[in-house]
Write a protein that holds these residues in place. Structure first.
Motif, PDB file in Angstrom:
ATOM      1  N   GLY A   1       0.730  24.745   9.055  1.00  0.00           N
ATOM      2  CA  GLY A   1       0.996  24.844   7.624  1.00  0.00           C
ATOM      3  C   GLY A   1       0.373  23.697   6.863  1.00  0.00           C
ATOM      4  O   GLY A   1      -0.501  22.993   7.382  1.00  0.00           O
ATOM      5  N   GLN A   2       0.824  23.476   5.629  1.00  0.00           N
ATOM      6  CA  GLN A   2       0.227  22.459   4.770  1.00  0.00           C
ATOM      7  C   GLN A   2       1.134  21.260   4.521  1.00  0.00           C
ATOM      8  O   GLN A   2       0.649  20.174   4.201  1.00  0.00           O
ATOM      9  CB  GLN A   2      -0.147  23.082   3.415  1.00  0.00           C
ATOM     10  N   LYS A   3       2.433  21.437   4.652  1.00  0.00           N
ATOM     11  CA  LYS A   3       3.369  20.356   4.337  1.00  0.00           C
ATOM     12  C   LYS A   3       4.661  20.554   5.113  1.00  0.00           C
ATOM     13  O   LYS A   3       5.076  21.686   5.372  1.00  0.00           O
ATOM     14  CB  LYS A   3       3.657  20.339   2.827  1.00  0.00           C
ATOM     15  N   TRP A   4       5.288  19.429   5.498  1.00  0.00           N
ATOM     16  CA  TRP A   4       6.582  19.504   6.172  1.00  0.00           C
ATOM     17  C   TRP A   4       7.358  18.222   5.881  1.00  0.00           C
ATOM     18  O   TRP A   4       6.783  17.227   5.442  1.00  0.00           O
ATOM     19  CB  TRP A   4       6.424  19.712   7.677  1.00  0.00           C
TER      20      TRP A   4
ATOM     21  N   ILE B   1      13.162  12.310   5.944  1.00  0.00           N
ATOM     22  CA  ILE B   1      13.203  11.404   4.794  1.00  0.00           C
ATOM     23  C   ILE B   1      12.010  11.534   3.855  1.00  0.00           C
ATOM     24  O   ILE B   1      12.101  11.221   2.678  1.00  0.00           O
ATOM     25  CB  ILE B   1      13.345   9.950   5.289  1.00  0.00           C
ATOM     26  N   HIS B   2      10.850  11.996   4.343  1.00  0.00           N
ATOM     27  CA  HIS B   2       9.708  12.172   3.442  1.00  0.00           C
ATOM     28  C   HIS B   2       8.798  13.280   3.964  1.00  0.00           C
ATOM     29  O   HIS B   2       8.871  13.682   5.122  1.00  0.00           O
ATOM     30  CB  HIS B   2       8.921  10.869   3.242  1.00  0.00           C
ATOM     31  N   ASP B   3       7.920  13.766   3.096  1.00  0.00           N
ATOM     32  CA  ASP B   3       6.975  14.812   3.457  1.00  0.00           C
ATOM     33  C   ASP B   3       5.795  14.250   4.236  1.00  0.00           C
ATOM     34  O   ASP B   3       5.469  13.056   4.134  1.00  0.00           O
ATOM     35  CB  ASP B   3       6.425  15.502   2.206  1.00  0.00           C
ATOM     36  N   VAL B   4       5.141  15.126   4.992  1.00  0.00           N
ATOM     37  CA  VAL B   4       3.789  14.856   5.474  1.00  0.00           C
ATOM     38  C   VAL B   4       2.897  15.974   4.951  1.00  0.00           C
ATOM     39  O   VAL B   4       3.293  17.141   4.913  1.00  0.00           O
ATOM     40  CB  VAL B   4       3.697  14.777   7.012  1.00  0.00           C
ATOM     41  N   LEU B   5       1.708  15.585   4.537  1.00  0.00           N
ATOM     42  CA  LEU B   5       0.720  16.525   4.013  1.00  0.00           C
ATOM     43  C   LEU B   5      -0.320  16.745   5.098  1.00  0.00           C
ATOM     44  O   LEU B   5      -1.022  15.815   5.508  1.00  0.00           O
ATOM     45  CB  LEU B   5       0.077  15.967   2.742  1.00  0.00           C
ATOM     46  N   ILE B   6      -0.414  17.970   5.585  1.00  0.00           N
ATOM     47  CA  ILE B   6      -1.271  18.296   6.722  1.00  0.00           C
ATOM     48  C   ILE B   6      -2.699  18.526   6.245  1.00  0.00           C
ATOM     49  O   ILE B   6      -2.942  19.258   5.279  1.00  0.00           O
ATOM     50  CB  ILE B   6      -0.719  19.519   7.467  1.00  0.00           C
TER      51      ILE B   6
ATOM     52  N   LEU C   1       0.805  -1.222   0.000  1.00  0.00           N
ATOM     53  CA  LEU C   1       0.000   0.000   0.000  1.00  0.00           C
ATOM     54  C   LEU C   1       0.839   1.272   0.000  1.00  0.00           C
ATOM     55  O   LEU C   1       0.352   2.332  -0.392  1.00  0.00           O
ATOM     56  CB  LEU C   1      -0.919   0.008   1.229  1.00  0.00           C
ATOM     57  N   PHE C   2       2.079   1.180   0.450  1.00  0.00           N
ATOM     58  CA  PHE C   2       2.871   2.382   0.691  1.00  0.00           C
ATOM     59  C   PHE C   2       4.207   2.296  -0.036  1.00  0.00           C
ATOM     60  O   PHE C   2       4.793   1.224  -0.162  1.00  0.00           O
ATOM     61  CB  PHE C   2       3.092   2.560   2.198  1.00  0.00           C
ATOM     62  N   TYR C   3       4.684   3.456  -0.486  1.00  0.00           N
ATOM     63  CA  TYR C   3       5.926   3.471  -1.256  1.00  0.00           C
ATOM     64  C   TYR C   3       6.998   4.368  -0.653  1.00  0.00           C
ATOM     65  O   TYR C   3       8.158   4.298  -1.036  1.00  0.00           O
ATOM     66  CB  TYR C   3       5.649   3.917  -2.704  1.00  0.00           C
ATOM     67  N   GLU C   4       6.632   5.217   0.318  1.00  0.00           N
ATOM     68  CA  GLU C   4       7.642   6.070   0.940  1.00  0.00           C
ATOM     69  C   GLU C   4       8.579   5.225   1.817  1.00  0.00           C
ATOM     70  O   GLU C   4       8.236   4.119   2.244  1.00  0.00           O
ATOM     71  CB  GLU C   4       6.983   7.150   1.801  1.00  0.00           C
ATOM     72  N   GLN C   5       9.756   5.782   2.112  1.00  0.00           N
ATOM     73  CA  GLN C   5      10.710   5.105   2.993  1.00  0.00           C
ATOM     74  C   GLN C   5      10.350   5.446   4.437  1.00  0.00           C
ATOM     75  O   GLN C   5      10.755   6.482   4.961  1.00  0.00           O
ATOM     76  CB  GLN C   5      12.141   5.544   2.677  1.00  0.00           C
ATOM     77  N   HIS C   6       9.577   4.572   5.083  1.00  0.00           N
ATOM     78  CA  HIS C   6       9.125   4.808   6.454  1.00  0.00           C
ATOM     79  C   HIS C   6      10.020   4.132   7.494  1.00  0.00           C
ATOM     80  O   HIS C   6       9.855   4.362   8.685  1.00  0.00           O
ATOM     81  CB  HIS C   6       7.694   4.309   6.632  1.00  0.00           C
ATOM     82  N   LEU C   7      10.934   3.279   7.040  1.00  0.00           N
ATOM     83  CA  LEU C   7      11.776   2.535   7.973  1.00  0.00           C
ATOM     84  C   LEU C   7      13.225   2.975   7.845  1.00  0.00           C
ATOM     85  O   LEU C   7      13.720   3.186   6.733  1.00  0.00           O
ATOM     86  CB  LEU C   7      11.652   1.036   7.692  1.00  0.00           C
TER      87      LEU C   7
ATOM     88  N   ALA D   1       1.411  10.785   4.901  1.00  0.00           N
ATOM     89  CA  ALA D   1       2.520  10.786   3.954  1.00  0.00           C
ATOM     90  C   ALA D   1       1.941  10.847   2.545  1.00  0.00           C
ATOM     91  O   ALA D   1       0.761  10.553   2.337  1.00  0.00           O
ATOM     92  CB  ALA D   1       3.354   9.520   4.129  1.00  0.00           C
ATOM     93  N   PRO D   2       2.734  11.236   1.543  1.00  0.00           N
ATOM     94  CA  PRO D   2       2.228  11.272   0.168  1.00  0.00           C
ATOM     95  C   PRO D   2       1.670   9.941  -0.320  1.00  0.00           C
ATOM     96  O   PRO D   2       0.825   9.914  -1.214  1.00  0.00           O
ATOM     97  CB  PRO D   2       3.459  11.685  -0.637  1.00  0.00           C
ATOM     98  N   ASP D   3       2.104   8.827   0.276  1.00  0.00           N
ATOM     99  CA  ASP D   3       1.586   7.516  -0.133  1.00  0.00           C
ATOM    100  C   ASP D   3       0.304   7.129   0.601  1.00  0.00           C
ATOM    101  O   ASP D   3      -0.231   6.039   0.405  1.00  0.00           O
ATOM    102  CB  ASP D   3       2.646   6.431   0.048  1.00  0.00           C
ATOM    103  N   GLY D   4      -0.191   8.018   1.473  1.00  0.00           N
ATOM    104  CA  GLY D   4      -1.444   7.780   2.162  1.00  0.00           C
ATOM    105  C   GLY D   4      -1.324   7.265   3.574  1.00  0.00           C
ATOM    106  O   GLY D   4      -2.322   7.221   4.311  1.00  0.00           O
TER     107      GLY D   4
END
Length: 255
Positions: A170-173, A155-160, A135-141, A196-199
């Motif tokens: 804000g909207q993203k970090w 390592i990756h963005d979060v979309l607020i 389900l996910f493609y970001e590097q969470h580990l 995260a962008p991958d949901g």
């Protein structure tokens, strides 16, 4: 004499130090609380003793549920996999702290394992391991072959999400991310604050509560130099400070 700073109770984890059972908290959590104006006290698993719990909590202005090497017991959310990193005593204390914080409007900040405990407490479930889900493609580990300081780099963005508590920031970090488990089904009365962008759900909050927020990343690492980390700890301590100004006797009478 009443302390001048709000008292923040930090949950302890079971660890082995020199082969001996130990109740411990990583210093970075203590430093983050101190830096932003709180007084940290450490709660071992024995704090869950029903005969003394309410009296102890009447002295507390905020609760911090930390990240941990261990994971929430599968039975807590109806799973059947074998968990090789349990800490059942931490589960018991954390769920009791969540219950008290919900019932008495105590500010609570949950990080990584803490977010997972928060979601499970409110009836949600977890992915025991997000990697095989597809389900996910970001590097969470984290890459455990790298030095610790590099593992905790962003390592990756979060979309607020709009309309949540974090929307005022804000909207993203860009955040750090070191977790194998993740939210599957969201718990009751919880609101998604960021993804995260991958949901993958990265932050949650409890509706109709002054301040109960969980994040999947690790703001305690950058509590003094990252704007979102500073925002989270500052807001947490500010809410604890408001509670601190309420007489302890009045708080205790609610129990």
């Amino acid at each position: 004499m009443k302390p001048t700073r709000p008292i923040i109770a930090i949950v302890c984890c079971h660890k082995l130090v020199d082969g001996q059972p130990t109740q411990a908290v990583y210093q970075k959590y203590i430093d983050a609380v101190q830096y932003h104006g709180g007084n940290a006290i450490l709660l071992p698993y024995t704090a869950a003793d029903d005969s003394n719990f309410s009296a102890l909590m009447s002295l507390v202005d905020g609760v911090l549920l930390t990240g941990s090497y261990s994971n929430v017991a599968p039975a807590r959310y109806g799973a059947t996999h074998i968990e090789d990193k349990p800490d059942l005593n931490r589960d018991t204390l954390s769920f009791q702290l969540l219950d008290y914080a919900k019932m008495h409007d105590v500010p609570l900040f949950a990080v990584c394992r803490g977010l997972q405990e928060m979601n499970v407490y409110f009836g949600g479930t977890l992915h025991p391991d997000w990697r095989p889900t597809g389900l996910f493609y970001e590097q969470h580990l984290e890459d455990s072959s790298r030095p610790i300081e590099e593992q905790y780099q962003t390592i990756h963005d979060v979309l607020i999400e709009e309309g949540g508590y974090l929307a005022s920031f804000g909207q993203k970090w860009h955040v750090n991310s070191l977790h194998k488990q993740a939210i599957d089904r969201l718990g009751d009365s919880l609101q998604i604050e960021a993804r995260a962008p991958d949901g993958l759900v990265e932050a949650i909050s409890l509706s109709q509560h002054p301040f109960m927020i969980g994040v999947q990343w690790h703001p305690e690492v950058s509590y003094d130099n990252d704007e979102l980390s500073k925002f989270l700890f500052r807001e947490f301590i500010n809410h604890a400070r408001k509670r601190h100004h309420t007489p302890y006797q009045a708080q205790a009478s609610q129990t």
